[in-house]
Design a protein around this motif. Structure first.
Motif, short mmCIF file in Angstrom:
data_model
loop_
_atom_site.label_atom_id
_atom_site.label_comp_id
_atom_site.label_asym_id
_atom_site.label_seq_id
_atom_site.Cartn_x
_atom_site.Cartn_y
_atom_site.Cartn_z
N ASP A 58 0.93 -1.10 0.05
CA ASP A 58 0.06 0.10 -0.12
C ASP A 58 0.87 1.14 0.07
O ASP A 58 2.07 1.05 0.31
N PRO A 104 -5.91 3.62 -12.87
CA PRO A 104 -7.33 4.54 -13.39
C PRO A 104 -7.72 3.91 -14.54
O PRO A 104 -6.92 3.64 -15.66
N ALA A 125 -7.67 10.25 -11.45
CA ALA A 125 -7.59 9.58 -10.34
C ALA A 125 -5.92 9.17 -10.47
O ALA A 125 -5.38 9.29 -11.30
N GLY A 180 0.57 5.77 0.14
CA GLY A 180 -0.48 6.78 0.46
C GLY A 180 0.07 8.30 0.73
O GLY A 180 1.24 8.47 0.96
N GLY A 205 -8.75 12.23 -1.58
CA GLY A 205 -8.90 10.64 -1.96
C GLY A 205 -8.30 10.19 -3.14
O GLY A 205 -7.05 10.24 -3.13
N MET A 206 -8.90 9.57 -3.98
CA MET A 206 -8.04 8.93 -5.14
C MET A 206 -7.94 10.13 -6.16
O MET A 206 -7.34 9.76 -7.11
N SER A 213 2.90 0.61 -8.19
CA SER A 213 1.90 1.23 -7.18
C SER A 213 1.31 -0.09 -6.23
O SER A 213 2.15 -1.18 -6.38
N ARG A 214 0.20 -0.07 -5.71
CA ARG A 214 -0.31 -0.97 -4.66
C ARG A 214 -0.09 -2.23 -5.42
O ARG A 214 -0.90 -2.24 -6.58
N SER A 264 0.66 11.10 -8.85
CA SER A 264 0.31 10.62 -10.38
C SER A 264 1.53 11.04 -11.29
O SER A 264 2.25 12.03 -11.03
#
Length: 409
Positions: A93, A300, A147, A95, A133-134, A230-231, A254
């Protein structure tokens, strides 16, 4: 509860944190050790260590001393890892810090690093992106939102002494071919701003004089800027020192393929949750001398694109032989020219290509003399229709609002 083994305080400079470093050198001490199979959380500064601020001036992008970057969290030792092994890193994860939910994109001035299109954008500019958020939007680039695909721009293991010597020798040879070039061909070691974590005394002085700068990707990984890490991604890193010495930073919310503005993603501080394993003698078993990875299954979902082509003919009309770099530059310039017809400035269009989930492809490398590179621009990120039509291009938003990028003041 998963342990956070490296923490950062954004109110302090990275130089005050001994679990951070900004050079690659085999003598940098491990700041934590984990066992194979362990998972853990690492906090990271943004790559500039907080130098770039959330405001409407690009003076900070203009004035930053790029010899300070990148600020990396680590190195982390993995028990039992030895040279010749593969370190398997699962990105579980990743963030944003809730108390710092914004990021930045910038164009460095040509005199201070430049970028992929620095001849067209020689002055410093930046855009600020608010993260909810996203998703993200920018007050400096209206009419677009998307996103994120959050990832570390830079992650890798410490080099051995012999590998470090190889890096420094080959990059010095390249610099010597045109030592006065602006921007430079490569960045040699620079002791004055080196931060080497917990290394002290004479050993620190020696490492500062020879430690490799973190700007390029190399055999150990490093600054690869692969947006699909990414995740859920898994990376297999060659191990060059006992314990591997895993470090990371340069987190991106991004990025478009190529990170073409150099400060080219939406840069941010944040956290990353990892798990590690070791494949003994993995480099020889699999013939690996640079990292390989399995991408994230989470992306995305944009399924409609406008695809811009570029060929190996530069802006002056000069023919190059199968030059993919020239071809991708032309694809980017063609996309920028197209977006300008919808009311964007060239700089705003450039920022979109650097931050949004655009795809870059090498589409042909055999049809002499022209390679073909393509840039895939997702149409769904725009608040309006950007497809060609008989009525001609509509403007980006009602009222034709013109919001410039933060200038170099």
């Amino acid at each position: 509860m998963t342990d956070t083994i490296i923490k950062v305080d954004l109110s302090q400079t990275p130089y005050e944190n001994d679990m951070i470093h900004n050079r690659w050198h085999p003598d940098i001490p491990m700041v934590a050790t984990v066992k194979p199979g362990a998972d853990f959380i690492v906090e990271c500064y943004d790559w500039t260590g907080g130098f770039i601020k959330n405001n409407d001036s690009a003076a900070d992008v203009r004035d930053i001393d790029l010899s300070i970057v990148h600020f990396l969290s680590g190195p982390i030792g993995v028990a039992g890892a030895e040279p010749g092994d593969l370190l398997v890193v699962d990105i579980l994860d990743i963030g944003v810090f809730p108390h710092n939910s914004w990021g930045f994109n910038g164009f460095f001035s040509k005199k201070n690093g430049g970028g992929f299109l620095t001849e067209h954008f020689p002055e410093a500019q930046k855009s600020i992106w608010d993260i909810k958020g996203m998703f993200t939007r920018s007050r400096h680039v209206p009419g677009v939102g998307f996103a994120g695909l959050v990832h570390p721009g830079l992650i890798g293991c410490l080099p051995s002494a012999s590998l470090l010597e190889t890096w420094n020798a080959r990059e010095a040879t390249l610099i010597a071919t045109n030592p006065s070039r602006v921007p430079p061909l490569a960045n040699p070691p620079f002791a004055a701003t080196a931060h080497l974590g917990r290394l002290k005394g004479d050993a620190r002085a020696a490492a500062a004089a020879t430690g490799a700068r973190t700007v390029p990707p190399r055999e150990h990984g490093g600054n690869c800027d692969i947006k699909d890490l990414s995740r859920g991604a898994k990376v297999f890193f060659p191990v060059y020192v006992n314990g591997a010495g895993l470090s990371m930073g340069d987190l991106h919310f991004s990025q478009g393929d190529g990170e073409i503005t150099f400060c080219g993603a939406i840069e941010m501080p944040g956290w990353i949750h990892l798990k590690v394993e070791v494949i003994k003698d993995g480099m020889a078993k699999y013939g690996i001398k640079t990292p390989i990875f399995k991408p994230s299954p989470i992306k995305p979902q944009y399924d409609d694109y406008l695809i811009f082509e570029g060929i190996s003919v530069d802006e002056a009309g000069e023919q190059h032989y199968l030059d993919v770099n020239v071809a991708y530059r032309q694809a980017c310039l063609n996309a920028i020219s197209y977006l300008q017809k919808f009311g964007y400035s060239a700089a705003q269009a450039y920022a979109i290509l650097g931050t949004a989930p655009v795809q870059g492809h090498i589409s042909g490398v055999v049809d002499i003399p022209n390679s073909c590179a393509t840039l895939w621009l997702p149409t769904g990120i725009f608040d309006f229709d950007i497809n060609p039509g008989a009525a001609g291009p509509q403007k980006m938003i009602a009222g034709d609002v013109d919001v410039p990028l933060a200038p170099d003041l």
